[in-house]
Structures are given as structure tokens and as C-alpha cells.
Write a protein that holds these residues in place. Structure first.
Motif, PDB file in Angstrom:
ATOM      1  N   ASP A  61       0.871  -1.138  -0.006  1.00 40.61           N
ATOM      2  CA  ASP A  61       0.054  -0.026  -0.089  1.00 40.61           C
ATOM      3  C   ASP A  61       0.592   1.159  -0.030  1.00 40.61           C
ATOM      4  OD1 ASP A  61      -2.225  -1.477   0.135  1.00 40.61           O
ATOM      5  OD2 ASP A  61      -2.731  -1.493   2.101  1.00 40.61           O
ATOM      6  N   GLY A  62       1.878   1.237   0.807  1.00 40.63           N
ATOM      7  CA  GLY A  62       2.786   2.409   0.705  1.00 40.63           C
ATOM      8  C   GLY A  62       3.526   2.625  -0.563  1.00 40.63           C
ATOM      9  N   ALA A  63       4.128   1.575  -1.011  1.00 43.53           N
ATOM     10  CA  ALA A  63       4.638   1.612  -2.477  1.00 43.53           C
ATOM     11  C   ALA A  63       3.639   2.210  -3.331  1.00 43.53           C
ATOM     12  CB  ALA A  63       5.324   0.329  -2.692  1.00 43.53           C
ATOM     13  N   LEU A  64       2.446   1.428  -3.296  1.00 43.10           N
ATOM     14  CA  LEU A  64       1.435   2.072  -4.405  1.00 43.10           C
ATOM     15  C   LEU A  64       1.218   3.504  -4.500  1.00 43.10           C
ATOM     16  CD1 LEU A  64      -0.356   1.395  -6.642  1.00 43.10           C
ATOM     17  CD2 LEU A  64      -2.104   0.554  -4.843  1.00 43.10           C
ATOM     18  N   ALA A  65       1.134   3.977  -3.024  1.00 51.16           N
ATOM     19  CA  ALA A  65       0.855   5.509  -2.836  1.00 51.16           C
ATOM     20  C   ALA A  65       1.986   6.317  -3.187  1.00 51.16           C
ATOM     21  CB  ALA A  65       0.691   5.908  -1.260  1.00 51.16           C
ATOM     22  N   ASP A  66       3.058   5.964  -2.953  1.00 54.33           N
ATOM     23  CA  ASP A  66       4.418   6.506  -3.805  1.00 54.33           C
ATOM     24  C   ASP A  66       4.397   6.576  -5.018  1.00 54.33           C
ATOM     25  OD1 ASP A  66       5.245   7.102  -0.836  1.00 54.33           O
ATOM     26  OD2 ASP A  66       6.657   5.409  -0.887  1.00 54.33           O
ATOM     27  N   ALA A  67       4.078   5.357  -6.056  1.00 55.57           N
ATOM     28  CA  ALA A  67       4.095   5.212  -7.075  1.00 55.57           C
ATOM     29  C   ALA A  67       2.894   6.213  -7.863  1.00 55.57           C
ATOM     30  CB  ALA A  67       3.876   3.832  -7.548  1.00 55.57           C
ATOM     31  N   THR A  68       1.832   6.341  -7.124  1.00 56.98           N
ATOM     32  CA  THR A  68       0.597   6.965  -7.639  1.00 56.98           C
ATOM     33  C   THR A  68       1.041   8.505  -7.597  1.00 56.98           C
ATOM     34  OG1 THR A  68      -0.825   5.348  -6.794  1.00 56.98           O
ATOM     35  CG2 THR A  68      -1.741   7.678  -7.464  1.00 56.98           C
ATOM     36  N   ALA A  69       1.841   8.823  -6.376  1.00 59.39           N
ATOM     37  CA  ALA A  69       2.124  10.387  -6.255  1.00 59.39           C
ATOM     38  C   ALA A  69       3.064  10.579  -7.493  1.00 59.39           C
ATOM     39  CB  ALA A  69       2.732  10.538  -4.770  1.00 59.39           C
ATOM     40  N   ALA A  70       4.036   9.812  -7.577  1.00 60.71           N
ATOM     41  CA  ALA A  70       5.036  10.010  -8.680  1.00 60.71           C
ATOM     42  C   ALA A  70       4.442  10.233 -10.020  1.00 60.71           C
ATOM     43  CB  ALA A  70       6.138   8.904  -8.584  1.00 60.71           C
ATOM     44  N   LEU A  71       3.466   9.236 -10.342  1.00 60.40           N
ATOM     45  CA  LEU A  71       2.915   9.392 -11.592  1.00 60.40           C
ATOM     46  C   LEU A  71       2.122  10.759 -11.889  1.00 60.40           C
ATOM     47  CD1 LEU A  71       2.485   7.774 -14.082  1.00 60.40           C
ATOM     48  CD2 LEU A  71       0.401   6.691 -13.189  1.00 60.40           C
ATOM     49  N   ALA A  72       1.475  11.211 -10.748  1.00 56.00           N
ATOM     50  CA  ALA A  72       0.874  12.472 -10.643  1.00 56.00           C
ATOM     51  C   ALA A  72       1.600  13.679 -11.116  1.00 56.00           C
ATOM     52  CB  ALA A  72      -0.022  12.601  -9.510  1.00 56.00           C
ATOM     53  N   MET A  73       2.983  13.578 -10.611  1.00 54.83           N
ATOM     54  CA  MET A  73       3.911  14.612 -10.783  1.00 54.83           C
ATOM     55  C   MET A  73       4.556  14.580 -12.248  1.00 54.83           C
ATOM     56  SD  MET A  73       5.851  14.711  -7.054  1.00 54.83           S
ATOM     57  CE  MET A  73       6.733  15.865  -7.375  1.00 54.83           C
ATOM     58  N   ARG A  74       4.704  13.226 -12.591  1.00 58.33           N
ATOM     59  CA  ARG A  74       5.417  13.298 -13.985  1.00 58.33           C
ATOM     60  C   ARG A  74       4.996  11.955 -14.546  1.00 58.33           C
ATOM     61  NH1 ARG A  74      11.939  13.929 -15.301  1.00 58.33           N
ATOM     62  NH2 ARG A  74      11.615  13.623 -17.628  1.00 58.33           N
ATOM     63  N   PHE A  75       4.711  11.973 -15.657  1.00 57.03           N
ATOM     64  CA  PHE A  75       4.067  10.700 -16.356  1.00 57.03           C
ATOM     65  C   PHE A  75       5.303  10.204 -16.991  1.00 57.03           C
ATOM     66  CE2 PHE A  75       2.667   8.190 -19.692  1.00 57.03           C
ATOM     67  CZ  PHE A  75       1.542   7.437 -19.032  1.00 57.03           C
ATOM     68  N   SER A  76       5.311   8.719 -16.820  1.00 51.80           N
ATOM     69  CA  SER A  76       6.346   7.949 -17.756  1.00 51.80           C
ATOM     70  C   SER A  76       5.982   6.745 -17.806  1.00 51.80           C
ATOM     71  CB  SER A  76       7.829   8.155 -17.142  1.00 51.80           C
ATOM     72  OG  SER A  76       7.817   7.469 -15.787  1.00 51.80           O
TER      73      SER A  76
END
Length: 631
Positions: A577-592
Motif C-alpha cells: 500500500d505504501g509503495a502504491l501510494a508513492d508510485a501514484t504520487a510520482a505518476l501524478a507529478m510526472r508521467f512516464s
């Protein structure tokens, strides 16, 4: 026809049992009896006795016992009525009168038997003559000796449409057509069925020729041509070489089923006289029944190619409804691309005997086939496997065998998909510290393993602990304190946010590790003194959680596996869950693409954990259902 007790008694009285048995067993006079080595089992010291006065035989080694009729059915493998007829003929007794229709049918069959016998002799003569040179060369290339060919009555049919017809003209075309020796199409002139083929006689249990199998010489289709069904021959009820294999199987204690004629002949030449074969079709129920008369567990030895292995599975499925206590099948897996004939010619009889010593039980063959039938990566696919196994077991008519298969399949399924058990070393090192934790305030506190031994337990966030699953795990530990020591390292990775649940968790661990022989009742008594009585009682309510490990009477092996799975999920979920939250936040900041793939991967992990948790609930439902059915 009615066989009265008086008729059968007279038949036994007129049959000299020692003379009958002496045709196939070497007997020596021993007082008023005769003695010899038992034909029903291998022995070096004679323990088989024949008593003419009492008209019975008995073996003190294997307990074989019977009279003249029983000898004919057990040692010769004849049906009861055929045994009586043969003994009556030898004793000069008339069989009881048959009704007119039965007598007419028997007379017609007599002519068919005579025609088949005449054809067999003519085919044998052709093999030995000039015309049979190419057929003899085929036998030589396959390593079949002349004496073996003679023993099996092998022959040759010339490539002609009318030579056999002319040779057997005295029987008349209609009878030869009925016997399957000639083919008649509409109103055209009948012609020979078998042309240019190596001929293999098929015999009934009494050794009478009832059909033929013809193998093409050189190229051509079909490779094998069998007689059609006739009044004498029903291919679904006949096994090739049964007449010879019956006695051999009683001596060896086994019967071997192979795919083809040449396999049977090659095995017999190599010393395995107990081999039989179906006639170009899958094993039928009638053939299985005949096999079980010879052995409780016939050995199926089909070719090592895909077709051979599929045939063995079809036989396994067909046998399931007919299983009974002690009655089953066993399987031999040949090297890929080889049949028994290939194996004994290449590596000798000892190689085949070694395979016979490593047979696979029927349940193993079914399990392996279903396990390999498709992917099992998703809960739905695993549920499909479970259903297929249950459906197979439900086809078994015998209730006791059916229940054993259901239980066996369930155990295999649980063991195959259970997570690997963790081993905890409970030794307390010198200096007061225990492996996986440390002494704090006079009490041992479990700690996460060092060095990444449990990567799924690293970086667990206290806020991510699932309180419902945590309560279930805690209830399971209270119900089964012995499991605490087995799972202590993973438990050490858990970090509760505090509160009553966290304090109870620490108390349970402390008490259980101080006394690893503690049972549930004593643990609850100690917890009650610390003020945790009501909380523990609430956790242990029967309807509190839907897992096997919270139940009082669950199977210990199931408890250990399911509890391990629950703890693994409890530890892994906060990290995912923690890693998913981090990944979602990172995707929102910059899509790749990389960030997106990372998020998708973690979503799949989260779904997989949810599916594993759902499986735990289903496992409990299945266990309850099984208990209900068992009761």
C-alpha cells in the motif's frame, strides 16, 4: 441350460484332479496326495498339494484352494460355463439340453470356429512358404524369433483378393463373410479382407481363434487392420493374449497392459508372459473387469508419446466409477518416443523390470494430469483445478473410495499451494538475547529479521496494518499458541499503532515465548490476570472471523499453513500500500512509461493479496462443508 448341483458333483467325481493339474504343473506323489510348486505364486519349495480323494487342491503358501472347475477358471482363465463344458467333454458327459434357439446358435458358432481355425493354419503355412519371405524379414528386423512366431501362431496373407476364399470354399461365402474373413459390398462378389499383411490370430480365453489383426507389410494404410465384430468376436470385450497371459499373471501376481500386438509379443519373448493389449481402442469397462479378475492393480504401460499418455489418462477416467477397496490401476511411464518393444530390444528385460518396480498409482496420474492441464496463476484457475478434482472423485461409485479421493485431492491441493513453512530456532543464546529479538525491560521483544531475510516485511508502516486481519491473526495465536514460535520472526516485523490491540499482541507473544508448551486455556488464564480476558473472549467468538485458524477444532496442518499465509498478507499489505501510494504520487507529478508500469504492477500485487485473503476465507468454508458432509 440349467446346471444342477447333482450334475456338477458328478462332473467333479469323474475328473481326476491330479491328471488335470498335472498337465501344467509337475507333480510328485506324496503319500495319498500329490505335491508340486504352486502355479499361483513363485516358490522354490513345493507347498501346493492335490488330493484326488477329496477332489481339491490347496497351497499352504498363498492359500489358493479349489476344485476342478475352480482350477479351470483361476488357472486357465476360462469363464465358468466354458470350464464346465471342457471338463464335461473330457469326462464324456452330456451337457444339459439347451433350448432350441441356443442349440442353433451353438451349432452356427461351431462352424465359425472351424473356419477361423482353418484360416489361421493357412496363414501360418503362407508365412513359412515362398510368399512369406518379406513378412519373415519384418519379423527378423523386429527381433521376433521363429519359435516366438510359432507360439503366437503368426502368419501371412498374400496380396490377393481371392486366395483365402478359394482355400476355404467348402465353408461357403456367407459363413466366411459372417466370420469377417471376406468382405461383401452390396450384391458384388465377396473378396478377401486381409491382403498383403502379417497376420496375428486373436484368441478367446479358451485359446480358440476368433479374429485376426493384420499388420501391413511395408507402407500402406491402415497400418493395422482388425476383424470386424462377429458372433465370435467383440473387440470391446476382448484382450489380445488373454488366453496365454492368464496363467502367467497368476504366477507373477501382475498383469501388464500395453498398446499393441507387437508389444505383447516382444514382452513375452523377453520373459513377460503376463502382457495383454486392447484391440485398437481405448480400454473399455468390460476389459477392465477382465483385468481385475487377474490382478487387483493392473499395470498400464502405454507408449511414451503424447498419444500413449492421453490413452492412459482416458483409461484412468474410465476406471474411476468402477474402483473399489483394493481395486485400482497403476501406470508405467516409458521414455519419450519409446514403446515396450523398443525398450526391451534396446536395453533388455532388466530395464523394463526396473520400470515395473516404479509404478505410479492411479491417484498420482490423475493429480499430475490435472495439475498440468493449464495455468494456475489466478484464484479462478486454482478454483477450476479444485472443481475438476472434486468432479473426478464424485464419479467413483464406492462411497469409501470416493471419500478417500476427495480427502487426498484436498490435501494435495492445500500442500501444493500453501506457502513454504518457516522454521524458528528457539534456542536462547548465552547473554540473555533470543534470535530475532532482544530483552527489553525484562521481556523479550521480537524484531524484524536483519539482512533482508524477509523482504516482504521490510518497511512496514504502522498505519497500514489491517485491523480486521490483525484481530483474526491474534485470535489464531491465542487459539493455537504453539504457532507463535513457528512464526515468531514474521510476527516480529509487525508494528501496531498502539492501543489495546497492540498491548494484547505484545502480551500474547511474551507469555507464549516464556512457556512454549502453553495451551490455549492456560494462555487465556494468564491473559485474564493482566486484564485482557474480555478482549480475548471477543476475539475467539465463533462468528468473529472467517478463518480456519480461529476455529477450535481445525486440522493442525491446515491451521499452520493458513496462519502462515495470513501473517504473510498482514506483513506485506502495508508495504504494498505504501509503495502504491508513492508510485501514484510520482505518476501524478510526472508521467512516464516506467512510472505507469510500476503503478500497474503494484495494483496487481494489491489485487493478488486480496485474492489470497479471499482464498483463506474460502478454505474455511470448504473445511466446514467437508466436516458437514463427513458428519
Amino acid at each position: 441350460m440349467t446346471l444342477t448341483p447333482q450334475f456338477l458333483d458328478e462332473l467333479r467325481a469323474r475328473t481326476l484332479l491330479s491328471a488335470l493339474v498335472g498337465k501344467s504343473v509337475k507333480l510328485q506323489k506324496a503319500g495319498r496326495e500329490f505335491r508340486g510348486c504352486c502355479p499361483f505364486h513363485n516358490e522354490k519349495t513345493p507347498s501346493f498339494y492335490v488330493n484326488d480323494d477329496k477332489a481339491f487342491y490347496h497351497c499352504f503358501g498363498c492359500s489358493a484352494h479349489g476344485d476342478a472347475i475352480r482350477w479351470m477358471t483361476d488357472q486357465r482363465g476360462l469363464p465358468f460355463m466354458d470350464a464346465v463344458k471342457e471338463l464335461a467333454q473330457a469326462a464324456g458327459m452330456e451337457m444339459p439340453a439347451m433350448d432350441p434357439r441356443a442349440a442353433e446358435k451353438a451349432e452356427a458358432a461351431k462352424g465359425l470356429y472351424e473356419a477361423m481355425d482353418a484360416a489361421a493354419h493357412w496363414f501360418t503355412d503362407q508365412l513359412m512358404g515362398i510368399a512369406g519371405g518379406e513378412a519373415r524379414a519384418v519379423l527378423e528386423r523386429r527381433g521376433i524369433k521363429a519359435e516366438t512366431a510359432k507360439a503366437f501362431g503368426l502368419g501371412f496373407s498374400p496380396d490377393s483378393r481371392g486366395k483365402l476364399k478359394a482355400q476355404l470354399k467348402d465353408f461357403g461365402d456367407p459363413l466366411l463373410v459372417e466370420a469377417g474373413l471376406l468382405i461383401q459390398v452390396d450384391d458384388k462378389e465377396p473378396y478377401d479382407r486381409f491382403r498383403g499383411r502379417l497376420m496375428i490370430p486373436i484368441r478367446d480365453p479358451r485359446g480358440r481363434v476368433i479374429a485376426f489383426g493384420g499388420r501391413v507389410i511395408g507402407d500402406g494404410e491402415p497400418k493395422y487392420l482388425n476383424s470386424p465384430d462377429t458372433p465370435l468376436f467383440d473387440k470391446g470385450r476382448t484382450l489380445y493374449n488373454l488366453d496365454r497371459a492368464a496363467a502367467a499373471s497368476r504366477k507373477s501376481g501382475r498383469v501388464i497392459v500395453v498398446e499393441g500386438y507387437m508389444d505383447v509379443i516382444a514382452l513375452a519373448q523377453a520373459g513377460f508372459g503376463e502382457a495383454v493389449a486392447p484391440l485398437g481402442t481405448a480400454l473399455t469397462e468390460a476389459q477392465l473387469e477382465r483385468l481385475w479378475r487377474l490382478s487387483e492393480v493392473p499395470i498400464l504401460c502405454f507408449d511414451g508419446d503424447n498419444a500413449g499418455q492421453k490413452a492412459s489418462v482416458r483409461a484412468a477416467h474410465r476406471a474411476l466409477p468402477m474402483l473399489a477397496p483394493g481395486r485400482s490401476l497403476a501406470f508405467v511411464t516409458l521414455p519419450p518416443g519409446q514403446d515396450p518393444d523398443d525398450l526391451v530390444r534396446a536395453k533388455g528385460p532388466q530395464a523394463f523390470e526396473a520400470l515395473l518396480g516404479e509404478t505410479q498409482p492411479l491417484v498420482d496420474r490423475l493429480w499430475a494430469d490435472e495439475l498440468a492441464s493449464g495455468p494456475l496463476g489466478t484464484p479462478e484457475e486454482r478454483a477450476g483445478l479444485k472443481k475438476r478434482l472434486a468432479d473426478l472423485a464424485q464419479t467413483i461409485a464406492d462411497p469409501s473410495v470416493r471419500q478417500e479421493y476427495l480427502s487426498d485431492f484436498r490435501r494435495r491441493f492445500d500442500a501444493h499451494f500453501a506457502p513454504p513453512p518457516r522454521v524458528w530456532n528457539a534456542a536462547r543464546p548465552a547473554g540473555g538475547a533470543m534470535r530475532g529479538g532482544a530483552m527489553k525491560g525484562g521481556k523479550w521483544r521480537p524484531a524484524p529479521p536483519a539482512g533482508g531475510d524477509h523482504p516482504q516485511a521490510q518497511g512496514v508502516k504502522a498505519s497500514g496494518i489491517d485491523p480486521i486481519l490483525a484481530k483474526a491473526v491474534l485470535a489464531g495465536l491465542i487459539r493455537h499458541p504453539a504457532e507463535i514460535a513457528r512464526h515468531v520472526e514474521m510476527l516480529g516485523a509487525l508494528r501496531f499503532a498502539g492501543g489495546a490491540l497492540g498491548r494484547l499482541f505484545e502480551a500474547v507473544i511474551d507469555v507464549a515465548l516464556e512457556d512454549q508448551a502453553l495451551d490455549s486455556e492456560r494462555l487465556r488464564t494468564i491473559l485474564a490476570k493482566s486484564g485482557f480476558d474480555q478482549m480475548a473472549t471477543d476475539l475467539l467468538r465463533a462468528d468473529a472471523t472467517p478463518y480456519t485458524f480461529t476455529q477450535k477444532n481445525a486440522a493442525p496442518a491446515r491451521v499452520s499453513a493458513d496462519l502462515h499465509e495470513a501473517i504473510s498478507i498482514l506483513v506485506a499489505r502495508p508495504e504494498v500500500d505504501g509503495a502504491l501510494a508513492d508510485a501514484t504520487a510520482a505518476l501524478a507529478m510526472r508521467f512516464s512509461d516506467e512510472a505507469f508500469e510500476r503503478q500497474v504492477s503494484l495494483v496487481k500485487e494489491r489485487h493478488a493479496l486480496e485474492a489470497r485473503l479471499a482464498n483463506l476465507c474460502q478454505a474455511n468454508e470448504d473445511a466446514r462443508t467437508l466436516d458437514t458432509e463427513g458428519n
